[in-house]
Design an enzyme around this catalytic site. Structure first.
Site: not given
Length: 405
Positions: A56, A242
Protein backbone atom coordinates in the site's frame (compact mmCIF):
# COMPACT_ATOMS: atom_id res chain seq x y z
CA UNK A 1 19.79 20.19 7.26
CA UNK A 2 18.49 20.49 3.69
CA UNK A 3 18.28 17.30 1.67
CA UNK A 4 19.25 16.69 -1.94
CA UNK A 5 18.62 13.48 -3.89
CA UNK A 6 21.44 10.94 -3.77
CA UNK A 7 21.36 9.09 -7.09
CA UNK A 8 23.68 6.24 -7.96
CA UNK A 9 23.34 4.06 -11.08
CA UNK A 10 19.77 5.25 -11.69
CA UNK A 11 18.73 4.44 -8.11
CA UNK A 12 17.71 7.14 -5.63
CA UNK A 13 19.19 6.23 -2.25
CA UNK A 14 17.36 8.67 0.02
CA UNK A 15 14.00 10.34 0.45
CA UNK A 16 12.55 13.70 1.42
CA UNK A 17 9.86 13.46 4.15
CA UNK A 18 8.11 16.72 3.29
CA UNK A 19 8.21 15.94 -0.42
CA UNK A 20 6.67 12.51 0.16
CA UNK A 21 3.99 14.11 2.29
CA UNK A 22 3.15 16.72 -0.34
CA UNK A 23 3.04 14.10 -3.09
CA UNK A 24 0.43 12.12 -1.13
CA UNK A 25 -1.57 15.29 -0.45
CA UNK A 26 -1.53 16.08 -4.18
CA UNK A 27 -2.90 12.62 -4.99
CA UNK A 28 -5.61 13.03 -2.39
CA UNK A 29 -6.57 16.43 -3.82
CA UNK A 30 -6.78 14.99 -7.33
CA UNK A 31 -8.95 12.12 -6.12
CA UNK A 32 -11.33 14.41 -4.25
CA UNK A 33 -11.75 16.49 -7.40
CA UNK A 34 -12.47 13.36 -9.43
CA UNK A 35 -15.01 12.27 -6.85
CA UNK A 36 -16.94 15.50 -7.35
CA UNK A 37 -16.88 15.05 -11.13
CA UNK A 38 -17.84 11.39 -11.24
CA UNK A 39 -20.56 11.76 -8.62
CA UNK A 40 -22.46 13.85 -11.15
CA UNK A 41 -22.15 11.28 -13.93
CA UNK A 42 -24.89 8.75 -14.52
CA UNK A 43 -23.89 5.12 -14.17
CA UNK A 44 -21.29 5.52 -11.41
CA UNK A 45 -21.70 2.81 -8.79
CA UNK A 46 -20.21 3.67 -5.40
CA UNK A 47 -20.47 0.55 -3.29
CA UNK A 48 -16.95 -0.33 -2.16
CA UNK A 49 -16.82 0.03 1.64
CA UNK A 50 -13.94 -1.98 3.09
CA UNK A 51 -10.66 -2.38 1.23
CA UNK A 52 -7.47 -4.32 1.88
CA UNK A 53 -4.40 -3.11 -0.03
CA UNK A 54 -1.38 -5.41 -0.02
CA UNK A 55 1.61 -3.30 -1.00
CA UNK A 56 0.00 0.00 0.00
CA UNK A 57 2.93 2.36 0.38
CA UNK A 58 3.97 3.44 -3.12
CA UNK A 59 2.95 3.42 -6.77
CA UNK A 60 -0.26 1.69 -7.78
CA UNK A 61 -0.86 0.28 -4.31
CA UNK A 62 -0.77 3.70 -2.67
CA UNK A 63 -2.95 5.13 -5.43
CA UNK A 64 -5.45 2.32 -4.87
CA UNK A 65 -5.69 3.07 -1.17
CA UNK A 66 -6.07 6.80 -1.78
CA UNK A 67 -8.77 6.21 -4.41
CA UNK A 68 -10.71 3.78 -2.21
CA UNK A 69 -10.64 6.15 0.76
CA UNK A 70 -11.03 9.58 -0.78
CA UNK A 71 -13.23 8.77 -3.79
CA UNK A 72 -15.40 6.10 -2.16
CA UNK A 73 -15.13 6.85 1.58
CA UNK A 74 -13.94 3.30 2.19
CA UNK A 75 -12.32 1.98 5.32
CA UNK A 76 -8.87 0.65 4.46
CA UNK A 77 -6.28 -1.68 5.90
CA UNK A 78 -2.88 -1.48 4.24
CA UNK A 79 0.16 -3.73 4.42
CA UNK A 80 3.70 -2.83 3.41
CA UNK A 81 7.24 -3.28 4.66
CA UNK A 82 8.96 0.07 5.17
CA UNK A 83 11.72 1.51 7.34
CA UNK A 84 11.24 4.44 9.71
CA UNK A 85 13.44 7.51 9.79
CA UNK A 86 16.03 7.92 12.53
CA UNK A 87 18.61 10.46 13.61
CA UNK A 88 21.15 8.81 11.32
CA UNK A 89 19.11 7.88 8.29
CA UNK A 90 15.96 8.90 6.45
CA UNK A 91 13.06 6.51 6.28
CA UNK A 92 11.94 4.91 3.06
CA UNK A 93 9.50 6.92 0.90
CA UNK A 94 6.73 4.47 1.68
CA UNK A 95 7.13 5.08 5.40
CA UNK A 96 6.30 8.76 4.98
CA UNK A 97 3.59 8.00 2.42
CA UNK A 98 1.81 5.65 4.83
CA UNK A 99 2.12 8.11 7.67
CA UNK A 100 0.59 10.91 5.63
CA UNK A 101 -2.23 8.71 4.37
CA UNK A 102 -3.20 7.59 7.88
CA UNK A 103 -3.08 11.15 9.13
CA UNK A 104 -5.27 12.50 6.31
CA UNK A 105 -7.71 9.59 6.53
CA UNK A 106 -8.10 10.35 10.23
CA UNK A 107 -8.83 13.99 9.50
CA UNK A 108 -11.52 12.89 7.03
CA UNK A 109 -13.12 10.58 9.56
CA UNK A 110 -12.14 7.46 7.61
CA UNK A 111 -10.92 4.28 9.27
CA UNK A 112 -7.38 3.33 8.25
CA UNK A 113 -4.94 0.90 9.75
CA UNK A 114 -1.45 0.24 8.41
CA UNK A 115 0.55 -2.88 9.19
CA UNK A 116 4.29 -2.56 8.68
CA UNK A 117 5.51 -6.06 8.01
CA UNK A 118 6.19 -8.85 5.53
CA UNK A 119 2.98 -9.35 3.56
CA UNK A 120 4.27 -12.74 2.40
CA UNK A 121 4.25 -14.06 5.96
CA UNK A 122 1.36 -15.88 7.61
CA UNK A 123 1.93 -13.78 10.73
CA UNK A 124 0.91 -10.62 8.86
CA UNK A 125 -2.05 -12.41 7.31
CA UNK A 126 -3.19 -13.27 10.83
CA UNK A 127 -2.77 -9.64 11.93
CA UNK A 128 -4.98 -8.45 9.07
CA UNK A 129 -7.66 -11.01 9.86
CA UNK A 130 -7.64 -10.16 13.56
CA UNK A 131 -7.90 -6.42 12.88
CA UNK A 132 -10.76 -6.98 10.39
CA UNK A 133 -12.68 -9.05 12.94
CA UNK A 134 -11.98 -6.53 15.68
CA UNK A 135 -13.45 -3.77 13.49
CA UNK A 136 -16.30 -5.87 12.14
CA UNK A 137 -14.91 -5.50 8.63
CA UNK A 138 -15.57 -7.78 5.69
CA UNK A 139 -13.53 -6.78 2.67
CA UNK A 140 -15.37 -6.15 -0.58
CA UNK A 141 -12.12 -5.34 -2.39
CA UNK A 142 -8.66 -6.87 -1.98
CA UNK A 143 -5.89 -5.19 -3.98
CA UNK A 144 -2.74 -7.23 -4.51
CA UNK A 145 0.08 -4.83 -5.43
CA UNK A 146 3.19 -6.45 -4.00
CA UNK A 147 6.52 -5.98 -5.76
CA UNK A 148 9.55 -7.29 -3.93
CA UNK A 149 12.94 -8.69 -4.87
CA UNK A 150 12.60 -11.48 -2.30
CA UNK A 151 9.99 -13.71 -0.71
CA UNK A 152 10.32 -16.23 2.09
CA UNK A 153 7.98 -19.17 1.71
CA UNK A 154 5.87 -19.24 4.89
CA UNK A 155 5.83 -23.06 4.93
CA UNK A 156 9.37 -24.07 3.98
CA UNK A 157 11.06 -20.86 5.19
CA UNK A 158 13.16 -20.88 2.00
CA UNK A 159 13.94 -17.40 0.64
CA UNK A 160 13.47 -16.87 -3.09
CA UNK A 161 14.88 -14.00 -5.16
CA UNK A 162 13.35 -12.48 -8.28
CA UNK A 163 15.28 -11.19 -11.28
CA UNK A 164 14.31 -9.21 -14.36
CA UNK A 165 16.05 -11.06 -17.15
CA UNK A 166 15.29 -12.35 -20.65
CA UNK A 167 14.63 -16.04 -21.20
CA UNK A 168 16.56 -18.08 -23.76
CA UNK A 169 19.15 -15.50 -24.83
CA UNK A 170 20.79 -12.29 -23.67
CA UNK A 171 19.08 -8.99 -24.38
CA UNK A 172 20.77 -5.68 -25.14
CA UNK A 173 19.21 -2.27 -25.40
CA UNK A 174 19.82 1.41 -24.94
CA UNK A 175 19.22 3.22 -21.68
CA UNK A 176 20.14 6.63 -20.31
CA UNK A 177 21.36 8.19 -17.11
CA UNK A 178 18.29 9.69 -15.46
CA UNK A 179 20.09 12.76 -14.18
CA UNK A 180 22.41 13.57 -17.12
CA UNK A 181 20.67 12.06 -20.14
CA UNK A 182 23.87 10.25 -21.13
CA UNK A 183 22.98 7.21 -23.25
CA UNK A 184 24.60 3.81 -23.27
CA UNK A 185 23.80 0.23 -24.21
CA UNK A 186 23.42 -2.36 -21.49
CA UNK A 187 22.96 -6.09 -21.64
CA UNK A 188 20.90 -8.39 -19.45
CA UNK A 189 22.07 -11.99 -19.46
CA UNK A 190 19.61 -14.82 -20.02
CA UNK A 191 18.03 -16.24 -16.89
CA UNK A 192 18.79 -19.71 -15.63
CA UNK A 193 15.98 -22.19 -14.99
CA UNK A 194 16.45 -21.63 -11.26
CA UNK A 195 16.15 -17.85 -11.67
CA UNK A 196 12.94 -18.31 -13.65
CA UNK A 197 11.49 -20.58 -10.98
CA UNK A 198 12.49 -18.24 -8.16
CA UNK A 199 11.01 -15.21 -9.91
CA UNK A 200 7.70 -17.03 -10.29
CA UNK A 201 7.79 -17.92 -6.59
CA UNK A 202 8.24 -14.24 -5.68
CA UNK A 203 6.20 -12.37 -8.30
CA UNK A 204 3.69 -15.01 -9.39
CA UNK A 205 0.32 -15.73 -7.88
CA UNK A 206 1.22 -18.18 -5.12
CA UNK A 207 1.06 -15.63 -2.32
CA UNK A 208 -2.04 -13.94 -3.76
CA UNK A 209 -3.97 -17.20 -3.65
CA UNK A 210 -2.68 -17.89 -0.14
CA UNK A 211 -4.07 -14.53 1.00
CA UNK A 212 -7.47 -15.27 -0.49
CA UNK A 213 -7.53 -18.77 1.00
CA UNK A 214 -6.91 -17.46 4.49
CA UNK A 215 -9.24 -14.47 4.22
CA UNK A 216 -12.00 -16.70 2.86
CA UNK A 217 -11.50 -19.35 5.54
CA UNK A 218 -11.64 -16.66 8.24
CA UNK A 219 -14.92 -15.24 6.87
CA UNK A 220 -13.62 -11.70 6.39
CA UNK A 221 -14.61 -11.42 2.72
CA UNK A 222 -17.93 -9.81 1.88
CA UNK A 223 -20.34 -11.49 -0.50
CA UNK A 224 -19.46 -10.30 -3.99
CA UNK A 225 -15.87 -9.48 -2.99
CA UNK A 226 -13.54 -8.50 -5.82
CA UNK A 227 -9.80 -8.99 -5.78
CA UNK A 228 -7.45 -7.43 -8.33
CA UNK A 229 -3.72 -7.81 -8.94
CA UNK A 230 -1.62 -5.52 -11.12
CA UNK A 231 0.44 -6.40 -14.16
CA UNK A 232 2.06 -4.94 -17.27
CA UNK A 233 2.43 -6.10 -20.86
CA UNK A 234 3.98 -3.26 -22.84
CA UNK A 235 4.97 -2.95 -26.52
CA UNK A 236 6.81 -5.42 -28.74
CA UNK A 237 10.10 -3.55 -28.25
CA UNK A 238 10.17 -4.54 -24.56
CA UNK A 239 8.72 -8.06 -24.86
CA UNK A 240 12.04 -9.92 -24.74
CA UNK A 241 13.09 -8.34 -21.45
CA UNK A 242 9.63 -8.12 -19.90
CA UNK A 243 6.61 -10.12 -21.07
CA UNK A 244 8.65 -13.01 -22.52
CA UNK A 245 11.23 -12.69 -19.75
CA UNK A 246 11.27 -13.86 -16.15
CA UNK A 247 8.86 -11.21 -14.90
CA UNK A 248 6.44 -11.97 -17.73
CA UNK A 249 6.45 -15.64 -16.81
CA UNK A 250 5.63 -14.65 -13.24
CA UNK A 251 2.78 -12.45 -14.48
CA UNK A 252 1.46 -15.36 -16.55
CA UNK A 253 1.36 -17.37 -13.35
CA UNK A 254 -0.47 -14.48 -11.69
CA UNK A 255 -3.10 -14.61 -14.42
CA UNK A 256 -3.47 -18.37 -14.02
CA UNK A 257 -3.97 -17.94 -10.28
CA UNK A 258 -6.67 -15.35 -10.98
CA UNK A 259 -8.67 -18.11 -12.65
CA UNK A 260 -8.16 -20.35 -9.61
CA UNK A 261 -9.21 -17.55 -7.28
CA UNK A 262 -12.37 -16.87 -9.28
CA UNK A 263 -13.33 -20.48 -8.70
CA UNK A 264 -12.61 -20.23 -4.97
CA UNK A 265 -14.70 -17.05 -4.67
CA UNK A 266 -17.64 -18.41 -6.61
CA UNK A 267 -19.29 -19.53 -3.37
CA UNK A 268 -19.61 -15.89 -2.28
CA UNK A 269 -20.30 -14.57 -5.79
CA UNK A 270 -16.84 -13.00 -5.83
CA UNK A 271 -14.49 -12.25 -8.71
CA UNK A 272 -10.78 -11.97 -9.42
CA UNK A 273 -8.99 -9.94 -12.07
CA UNK A 274 -5.55 -9.01 -13.24
CA UNK A 275 -5.44 -5.37 -14.27
CA UNK A 276 -2.86 -4.57 -16.94
CA UNK A 277 -1.73 -1.04 -16.16
CA UNK A 278 0.26 1.64 -17.97
CA UNK A 279 4.05 1.66 -17.90
CA UNK A 280 5.49 4.04 -15.29
CA UNK A 281 8.83 4.94 -13.77
CA UNK A 282 9.80 2.57 -10.95
CA UNK A 283 13.03 1.61 -9.17
CA UNK A 284 13.18 -1.52 -11.31
CA UNK A 285 12.32 0.04 -14.66
CA UNK A 286 15.14 2.58 -14.39
CA UNK A 287 17.80 -0.13 -14.71
CA UNK A 288 16.20 -2.38 -17.36
CA UNK A 289 17.50 -2.17 -20.94
CA UNK A 290 15.23 -0.19 -23.34
CA UNK A 291 12.52 0.54 -20.74
CA UNK A 292 13.66 4.07 -19.69
CA UNK A 293 14.05 5.09 -23.34
CA UNK A 294 10.64 3.69 -24.25
CA UNK A 295 8.94 5.38 -21.31
CA UNK A 296 10.57 8.72 -22.06
CA UNK A 297 9.33 8.67 -25.64
CA UNK A 298 5.94 7.30 -24.58
CA UNK A 299 5.44 10.12 -22.08
CA UNK A 300 6.32 12.69 -24.75
CA UNK A 301 3.81 11.25 -27.21
CA UNK A 302 1.00 10.75 -24.70
CA UNK A 303 1.37 14.21 -23.22
CA UNK A 304 1.25 15.68 -26.71
CA UNK A 305 -1.91 13.69 -27.43
CA UNK A 306 -3.42 14.56 -24.04
CA UNK A 307 -3.68 10.97 -22.79
CA UNK A 308 -0.78 10.69 -20.32
CA UNK A 309 -1.59 9.35 -16.85
CA UNK A 310 0.32 8.74 -13.65
CA UNK A 311 -0.53 6.24 -10.92
CA UNK A 312 -3.36 8.20 -9.36
CA UNK A 313 -5.03 9.00 -12.68
CA UNK A 314 -4.79 5.35 -13.74
CA UNK A 315 -6.33 3.99 -10.56
CA UNK A 316 -9.12 6.54 -10.38
CA UNK A 317 -10.03 5.49 -13.93
CA UNK A 318 -9.72 1.81 -13.03
CA UNK A 319 -12.22 2.19 -10.22
CA UNK A 320 -14.67 4.51 -11.97
CA UNK A 321 -14.62 3.05 -15.49
CA UNK A 322 -13.89 -0.62 -14.83
CA UNK A 323 -14.46 -1.98 -11.32
CA UNK A 324 -17.43 0.11 -10.17
CA UNK A 325 -19.75 0.87 -13.07
CA UNK A 326 -23.37 0.04 -13.68
CA UNK A 327 -26.01 0.40 -16.36
CA UNK A 328 -29.66 1.29 -16.10
CA UNK A 329 -30.62 -2.30 -15.32
CA UNK A 330 -28.11 -2.70 -12.48
CA UNK A 331 -24.43 -3.59 -12.16
CA UNK A 332 -22.61 -3.93 -15.47
CA UNK A 333 -19.96 -6.60 -15.97
CA UNK A 334 -16.36 -5.47 -15.61
CA UNK A 335 -14.93 -4.88 -19.13
CA UNK A 336 -12.16 -7.41 -19.84
CA UNK A 337 -10.12 -8.69 -22.78
CA UNK A 338 -10.17 -12.23 -24.21
CA UNK A 339 -7.90 -13.39 -21.36
CA UNK A 340 -10.28 -11.93 -18.75
CA UNK A 341 -7.81 -9.13 -17.96
CA UNK A 342 -8.77 -5.55 -17.28
CA UNK A 343 -6.91 -3.33 -19.75
CA UNK A 344 -6.29 0.07 -18.20
CA UNK A 345 -3.20 0.28 -20.44
CA UNK A 346 -5.57 0.94 -23.35
CA UNK A 347 -4.42 4.52 -23.86
CA UNK A 348 -0.74 3.50 -23.86
CA UNK A 349 -1.33 0.70 -26.35
CA UNK A 350 -3.58 2.74 -28.64
CA UNK A 351 -2.36 2.35 -32.27
CA UNK A 352 -1.89 6.11 -32.69
CA UNK A 353 0.38 6.21 -29.64
CA UNK A 354 2.41 3.11 -30.43
CA UNK A 355 2.85 4.07 -34.06
CA UNK A 356 4.33 7.42 -33.11
CA UNK A 357 6.55 5.90 -30.40
CA UNK A 358 7.87 3.31 -32.87
CA UNK A 359 8.83 6.04 -35.34
CA UNK A 360 10.67 8.13 -32.75
CA UNK A 361 12.63 5.55 -30.75
CA UNK A 362 15.23 4.65 -33.43
CA UNK A 363 16.04 8.34 -33.87
CA UNK A 364 16.81 9.13 -30.23
CA UNK A 365 20.38 10.03 -29.31
CA UNK A 366 22.03 11.61 -26.30
CA UNK A 367 21.97 14.92 -28.15
CA UNK A 368 18.23 14.95 -28.95
CA UNK A 369 16.67 12.90 -26.14
CA UNK A 370 15.36 16.04 -24.46
CA UNK A 371 13.65 16.99 -27.70
CA UNK A 372 12.37 13.61 -28.91
CA UNK A 373 11.73 12.15 -25.49
CA UNK A 374 10.40 13.52 -22.23
CA UNK A 375 13.64 13.44 -20.27
CA UNK A 376 12.45 16.14 -17.88
CA UNK A 377 9.17 14.35 -17.22
CA UNK A 378 10.90 11.01 -16.72
CA UNK A 379 13.41 12.60 -14.34
CA UNK A 380 10.59 14.28 -12.40
CA UNK A 381 8.72 10.99 -11.94
CA UNK A 382 11.95 9.26 -10.91
CA UNK A 383 12.71 11.89 -8.26
CA UNK A 384 9.09 12.37 -7.16
CA UNK A 385 8.87 8.70 -6.16
CA UNK A 386 11.30 9.58 -3.36
CA UNK A 387 9.78 12.94 -2.47
CA UNK A 388 12.01 15.19 -4.60
CA UNK A 389 11.05 17.70 -7.30
CA UNK A 390 7.55 18.13 -5.86
CA UNK A 391 6.02 21.58 -6.53
CA UNK A 392 5.41 23.60 -3.38
CA UNK A 393 8.17 22.00 -1.30
CA UNK A 394 11.06 24.18 -0.12
CA UNK A 395 14.07 21.95 -0.63
CA UNK A 396 16.43 24.51 0.83
CA UNK A 397 14.78 24.35 4.26
CA UNK A 398 15.98 22.10 7.03
CA UNK A 399 14.22 18.79 7.41
CA UNK A 400 14.55 16.29 10.25
CA UNK A 401 14.97 12.53 9.90
CA UNK A 402 11.77 11.93 11.82
CA UNK A 403 9.68 8.82 12.19
CA UNK A 404 6.47 10.76 12.82
CA UNK A 405 4.79 13.70 11.09
Amino acid sequence: MSVKPMVRSNICLNSHPEGCRQAVLDQISYTKAQKEKTAKKAGIHRSVKNVLVLGCSTGYGLASRITAAFAYDAATIGVSFEKAGSEKKFGTPGWYNNMTFDQEAGKAGLFSYTINGDAYSDEVKTQVIEKAKEQGIKFDLVVYSLASPVRTDPVTKVMYKSVIKPVGSDFSGKTFDTMTGEMKEITASAATEDEIAQTIKVMGGEDWIRWIDQLLASDVLEKGCTTVAYSYIGPEVSQAIYRRGTIGMAKADLEKKARDIRSKLSGISGSAYVSVNKGLVTRASAVIPIIPLYLSVLFKVMKKQGSHEGCIEQINRLFADRLYIKNQDGNAPVPVDEENRIRIDDWEMAPAVQSEVSKIMPMVTAENISELGDLAGYRHDFLAANGFDIPGVDYESDVERYDTI
